[in-house]
Design an enzyme around this catalytic site. Structure first.
Site, mmCIF file in Angstrom:
data_model
loop_
_atom_site.group_PDB
_atom_site.id
_atom_site.type_symbol
_atom_site.label_atom_id
_atom_site.label_comp_id
_atom_site.label_asym_id
_atom_site.label_seq_id
_atom_site.Cartn_x
_atom_site.Cartn_y
_atom_site.Cartn_z
ATOM 1 C CD GLU A 1 -2.732 1.049 2.597
ATOM 2 O OE1 GLU A 1 -3.656 1.875 2.730
ATOM 3 O OE2 GLU A 1 -2.519 0.129 3.425
ATOM 4 C CE LYS B 1 -7.331 1.296 3.247
ATOM 5 N NZ LYS B 1 -6.106 1.579 4.033
ATOM 6 C CE1 TYR C 1 -8.094 -0.518 13.454
ATOM 7 C CE2 TYR C 1 -9.732 0.390 11.951
ATOM 8 C CZ TYR C 1 -8.791 -0.570 12.259
ATOM 9 O OH TYR C 1 -8.512 -1.570 11.358
ATOM 10 C CB CYS D 1 -4.861 -2.051 3.708
ATOM 11 S SG CYS D 1 -4.134 -2.421 5.327
#
Length: 542
Positions: free
Chosen positions: A46, A113, A119, A149
């Site tokens: 990524e 994406k 988080y 991801c």
């Protein structure tokens, strides 16, 4: 070219944050190596172009120009291999975390994406907008879906790709390490492969980036389970041959490496994090205080394993309360690991300082001030060595101490990096035992004897703290699991201990804000994970 076979290269490597043109050149080098082995596709991690996570570099006005120039490097190379590349791209005033498939100088397809993590250590909604829609591309007769991801942890991006005909799913990742993460990834990718009858090609970074460690763990998984894995903590370019078998894709002659045992994996993460921080920031080596205790002994072993003994300088800084046993053990550790070792007594500096302060301290009782002065003299000397030699000061405090403030600002907290910052004390003991299985470098009595800061006569850590076996459970429950005071007490812990520990954690936020960076190995460390206000009127309770 057979329509029933496809060779795919998994490029698990280090792509440094900010080295945009360098990353593009490295990708070309890896792609050419893959072509030499007849690979038709090479899959990179990524945000390969920028490195991960680029954080506020994404907000720099020149970022788009630099990324465009790097992408042009890839396009101008014109390589006859499908390159699956991660990069950021602005469209209509919005920034997206994207993937592109490049072939012979052309971008064939792009994908943005869809699921942006926000988080723990992830901040992607600060920068990126969510993508919409799926992308599936045909390569040599194989229908290949594209995801990035976090997408694979949700059903919709995967199901959309499957409904669009995908039989292979490329999933490029920037997935940082924490304890047990390798197994969690394998479980999730296996669930996806089985549920959607897909062959999943999962590729991750292998590097350290500030507090984060990316441990690799790239893999190829089919509905029948994990078929090929790359070793964690190693940069690798593996070629995997995929073949269509009836309706499913199978791996020809894959190799599966079992996950590393827990303590080995944690230890490797600490090595990788420290090595990357020191080398990438241009330090000659590290200098550290070696007390003869278990924290500094373990830190020394990690430093040597990360950098080599010739780049590590250990310094014993004894005072009147430093036991002969500690001095002997420190020397034993330094000799066992082959590092430069110096002894700089601080007695005269301490008494000179107290004499200078005497007019202000006259008539006041002895307290922790005198202990802190010892620690700060040690920090001062280590920083002087650092300034003179270019060695970074490596601090040695553990997570348990950082949690409750059992450390001295501008003293033992003084330094550039703390490799044990997120390692609870009980885990320190286990890692010391593990390291000794490789070669005995930490004396057994260092592991066995009660921990002490040796800043006062007959001092022991547990004189002022609950036993570490209890303390670490309380810290885990309050910090990592967000449990309340009452819920922790209800779980069977002493109310007085719980109240004391929570209060210490809360009031020492100001210290942790001034602590050096350190490797994150738990699911919630003191860093990007946990951002509590220093000044607040919050009262612990339910």
């Amino acid at each position: 070219m057979s329509l029933n076979s496809l060779k795919v290269a998994l490029a698990q490597d280090e792509f440094p944050v900010g080295d945009i043109s360098g990353n593009a050149e490295k990708m070309i080098t890896l792609a050419r190596r893959a072509m030499e082995q007849n690979a038709r596709v090479i899959v990179f991690p990524e945000l390969t172009i920028t490195g991960y996570p680029p954080e506020d570099l994404l907000l720099r006005p020149s970022m788009a120009t630099r990324v465009e120039a790097a992408m042009n490097i890839l396009l101008e190379a014109g390589l006859p291999i499908y390159m699956v590349v991660g990069f950021p791209k602005s469209e209509d005033g919005l920034l997206y975390n994207k993937l592109a498939v490049i072939y012979e100088g052309q971008i064939l397809v792009e994908y943005a994406k869809q699921r942006l993590p926000n988080y723990q250590v992830f901040d992607e909604k600060r920068y990126f907008s969510e993508g919409q829609g799926t992308s599936v591309i045909e390569i040599d007769g194989f229908r290949c879906g594209l995801t990035i991801c976090e997408d694979i942890w949700f059903d919709q991006p995967v199901s959309d790709a499957t409904e669009s005909g995908a039989e292979i799913l490329f999933n490029i990742n920037g997935s940082p390490y924490h304890i047990d993460r390798d197994g969690q990834r394998r479980d999730r990718v296996s669930q996806v492969a089985e549920k959607y009858r897909l062959c999943v090609v999962y590729v991750n970074h292998n590097c350290g980036q500030d507090e984060l460690v990316f441990d690799g763990g790239s893999m190829v998984v089919t509905p029948d389970g994990v078929q090929h894995t790359l070793p964690t903590y190693e940069s690798r370019l593996d070629i995997v041959e995929l073949r269509r078998n009836d309706q499913d894709i199978e791996v020809i002659e894959g190799s599966v490496i079992p996950p590393r045992p827990r303590y080995e994996s944690v230890y490797m993460a600490l090595i990788q994090g420290l090595r990357a921080y020191v080398n990438r920031n241009g330090f000659t080596g590290v200098v550290m205080g070696l007390s003869g205790g278990i924290d500094s002994g373990l830190s020394l072993a990690i430093a040597v394993d990360a950098l080599g003994p010739e780049r590590v300088h250990a310094v014993m800084l004894p005072f009147e309360y430093t036991s002969q046993m500690s001095q002997d053990d420190a020397k034993t550790e330094a000799e066992a690991l082959g590092v430069r070792y110096s002894v700089l007594p601080i007695v005269s500096m301490f008494h000179a300082g107290m004499e200078t302060l005497k007019p202000l301290f006259d008539g006041l009782p002895v307290d922790t001030t005198e202990q802190n002065l010892q620690a700060r003299i040690r920090g001062q000397l280590l920083m002087a060595i650092s300034n003179k030699t270019g060695y970074m000061v490596l601090t040695t405090g553990n997570k348990s101490e950082m949690a409750v403030g059992y450390a001295t600002l501008y003293g033992d907290m003084c330094g550039g990096f703390n490799v044990l910052k997120d390692v609870p004390k009980t885990l320190v003991f286990e890692l010391a035992r593990y390291r000794n299985t490789l070669s005995p470098v930490i004396p057994q009595r260092v592991i066995d004897r009660p921990p002490s800061a040796e800043l006062a006569p007959d001092q022991k850590d547990e004189d002022s703290l609950p036993p570490y076996a209890i303390l670490d459970q309380l810290i885990e429950r309050y910090v990592e699991n967000d449990e309340s005071l009452e819920s922790i007490v209800a779980a069977g812990f002493d109310r007085a201990d719980v109240t004391k520990v929570i209060r210490l954690i809360d009031i020492n936020e100001y210290k942790r804000r001034q602590a050096p960076e350190g490797v994150r190995i738990t699911s919630r460390g003191f860093g990007r994970d946990r951002r509590y206000p220093i000044t607040n009127a919050w009262k612990p309770g339910i």
